[in-house]
Design an enzyme around this catalytic site. Structure first.
Site, short mmCIF file in Angstrom:
data_model
loop_
_atom_site.label_atom_id
_atom_site.label_comp_id
_atom_site.label_asym_id
_atom_site.label_seq_id
_atom_site.Cartn_x
_atom_site.Cartn_y
_atom_site.Cartn_z
CB ALA A 126 70.88 -48.00 -12.08
CB ALA A 128 75.32 -44.29 -14.54
CB SER A 129 79.36 -41.11 -14.56
OG SER A 129 79.37 -41.78 -15.80
N GLY A 131 73.78 -40.30 -16.23
CA GLY A 131 72.35 -40.16 -15.93
C GLY A 131 71.88 -41.22 -14.97
CD GLN A 132 68.64 -40.23 -10.85
OE1 GLN A 132 69.63 -40.20 -10.14
NE2 GLN A 132 67.45 -39.83 -10.43
CB VAL A 133 67.72 -46.17 -15.22
CG1 VAL A 133 66.58 -46.91 -15.91
CG2 VAL A 133 68.91 -46.04 -16.15
CE LYS A 147 70.89 -44.28 -20.85
NZ LYS A 147 72.09 -45.10 -21.16
CG ASP A 282 81.50 -49.85 -21.60
OD1 ASP A 282 82.50 -50.44 -21.17
OD2 ASP A 282 80.88 -49.00 -20.94
#
Length: 548
Positions: A126, A128-129, A131-133, A147, A282
């Site tokens: 994935a 995201a804004s 970081g990424q995994v 991550k 969240d």
């Protein structure tokens, strides 16, 4: 505040975005829909398409992408097409090139990826804004999710936040809306949250804390961090195989009864709110994953809320009365925890709360009313000059996300009834905890201190009483203002008597012959009449226009 030349590009970008959307039908409809005003109409085609809004946010940068992600969890504000488009911001972002990922990981953990891991997938799971995994396997054979924070993301966030805070300060200074909704406080809270999300060590600690707090819930999993492979920019944690909870197929939903799973999820969140004071803040569908064995994994602990003991008590009472649909008591609790001035319209606020609660009575999960109700209460408070603590808005956002998840898995689930049942259990547990030996010991220590000092204090009081030296300070009315008022009344009465005496004296002098005359009348009598008239007009003017 100063607008520096090197920052002009950021200001220009921000102002261009605002000018584009400020007077748009979408924004106007969103504002009306938030308060369910009569002017709100059904959503239709707008000047800006959902795809255009998403692209504009991407162009604005990571901070605005984060704001877009938050908007994607607000079905009370935006139509479905826009929600779906904004949701793509959670998993449809530019990928960090693998050579940059490798450099960051090796710099942070202090060794080559090939030495630290058996395998490390180059394609991310994935993006995201922040970081990424990536999926990887440790030397022990354990599968992990790594991550990795985007390079330079901290500076980009701070630059954008500085711009937003400067604009918010201008709005607060020059507009009533800015003051009413305290834009500067909102941006301050956003800065705090984002800086926390940028620290992966803090997130790792959050994972450990939440995992410990929820260890008794068998259907819930919190992936734990791997400390030796975690830094402020790299977070390595246990890998769990699942998918977003909203990705469950309709066929699987008809075959499975997810009510027990939803029930445990709700109980776990209530425990976090009113018992632990440490909450996963969240829980949008992208952060709640359904695993193959019908367990739920709570992901992404970058954003957590911490409630004080006093706030936990307030929220406990608030949730209980929400479950009972007691609008009057809900208004009392909100006023108890809020700050408000003498100009606050408390009567109107109470009326709004009662109407909102009554309108939401008998709603089910698919109506998504509980979180939306709290957010509307917060807006009503702002309109009526009442400042609720930010914790109420956080609770509203959490419940709004819970409403979404429950509405998807168990549309007929009665959230209010579940809150009532689980809160009763949590209250009993809370009372047992407060009666634990260590808590009783603390109470005994306070009682011991009171017993030690009580004789001395009583002795001082009786001694002063015997010497006629005991005084009381009462904070009551303003004595000076009261005596000044009495003095003003006395002065007005005296002046009125003098004016009346002058008129009577002038009338008597009219019959006395005099060589001095004005307009053919005795001059002294006419002078007294004129003086009385001037004094009377002045007294009337001050009474009518200057008295408070």
């Amino acid at each position: 505040m100063s607008i520096l030349p090197e920052n002009l590009q950021r200001y220009q970008k921000f102002l261009s975005f605002m000018l584009k959307y400020w007077n748009s039908d979408l924004l106007n409809q969103t504002a009306s829909n938030a308060m369910e005003e009569e002017t709100a109409r059904s959503f239709s085609d707008y000047e800006q398409s959902p795809e255009e809004l998403v692209e504009d946010l991407k162009q604005m940068g990571p901070t605005y992408i984060k704001l877009g992600q938050l908007l994607s969890t607000r079905p009370d504000l935006l139509p479905d097409r826009y929600l779906e488009a904004l949701a793509s911001l959670q998993d449809d972002l530019p990928i960090i090139p693998y050579n940059e990922v490798q450099e960051i990981v090796e710099t942070e953990i202090g060794t080559k990826i090939s030495k630290a891991f058996n395998t490390f997938e180059e394609e991310p799971l994935a993006s995201a804004s922040i970081g990424q995994v990536h999926l990887a396997e440790l030397r022990s054979g354990k599968k992990v999710a790594v991550k990795v924070q985007r390079p330079g993301i901290r500076k980009k966030f701070l630059d954008d936040l500085n711009t937003l805070e400067e604009m918010a300060a201008l709005a607060v200074k020059h507009t009533e809306v800015g003051k009413q909704y305290a834009f500067d406080d909102v941006l301050g809270e956003l800065r705090r949250i984002m800086l926390q999300e940028l620290d992966y060590l803090r997130e790792a600690n959050n994972l450990v804390t939440l995992g410990t707090n929820l260890k008794t819930y068998r259907k819930l999993i919190v992936p734990q961090p791997i400390p030796d492979y975690t830094t402020s920019r790299v977070l390595t944690m246990e890998y769990v195989k699942g998918k977003k909870i909203t990705s469950v197929s309709p066929l699987r939903k008809t075959e499975e009864d997810y009510t027990p799973l939803v029930d445990e999820l709700i109980e776990a969140y209530l425990k976090q709110i009113v018992s632990d004071g440490f909450v996963h803040a969240d829980p949008h569908p992208g952060n709640i994953h359904l695993l193959e064995n019908d367990q739920i994994a709570l992901m992404d602990l970058g954003m957590v809320a911490k409630f004080s003991k006093q706030m936990q008590e307030y929220l406990l009472r608030l949730l209980l009365n929400l479950s009972k649909n007691d609008g009057e008591e809900i208004a009392n609790i909100l006023l108890d925890m809020s700050e408000h001035t003498e100009k606050a319209n408390i009567k109107e606020f109470r009326r709004h709360i009662s109407i909102m609660v009554e309108d939401s009575r008998n709603s089910t999960a698919q109506d998504m009313q509980t979180g939306k109700l709290l957010i509307q209460m917060n807006r009503s408070a702002a309109i009526n000059g009442i400042h609720l603590p930010v914790d109420v808005n956080i609770l509203g956002k959490i419940l709004l996300n819970m409403d979404q998840i429950i509405a998807f898995l168990a549309p007929e689930y009665d959230l209010r009834e579940a809150v009532r049942v689980h809160m009763t259990k949590l209250m009993q547990s809370k009372m047992r905890k407060e009666l634990a030996p260590e808590e009783l010991f603390s109470i005994l220590l306070e009682s011991k201190k009171l017993a030690e000092h009580l004789p001395e204090r009583i002795n001082k009081i009786t001694e002063r009483l015997a010497n006629n030296d005991l005084t009381f300070h009462v904070d009551a009315i303003d004595e000076k203002r009261l005596t000044d008022g009495f003095q003003k009344v006395a002065n007005r009465i005296t002046l009125g008597l003098i004016i009346a005496s002058m008129i009577i004296g002038a009338s008597m002098l009219m019959s006395v012959p005099s060589t001095f005359s004005i307009f053919g009348y005795p001059g002294l009598a006419i002078l007294f009449f004129l003086l009385a008239a001037v004094a009377g007009i002045y007294l009337s003017y001050t009474i009518l226009f200057k008295d408070e």
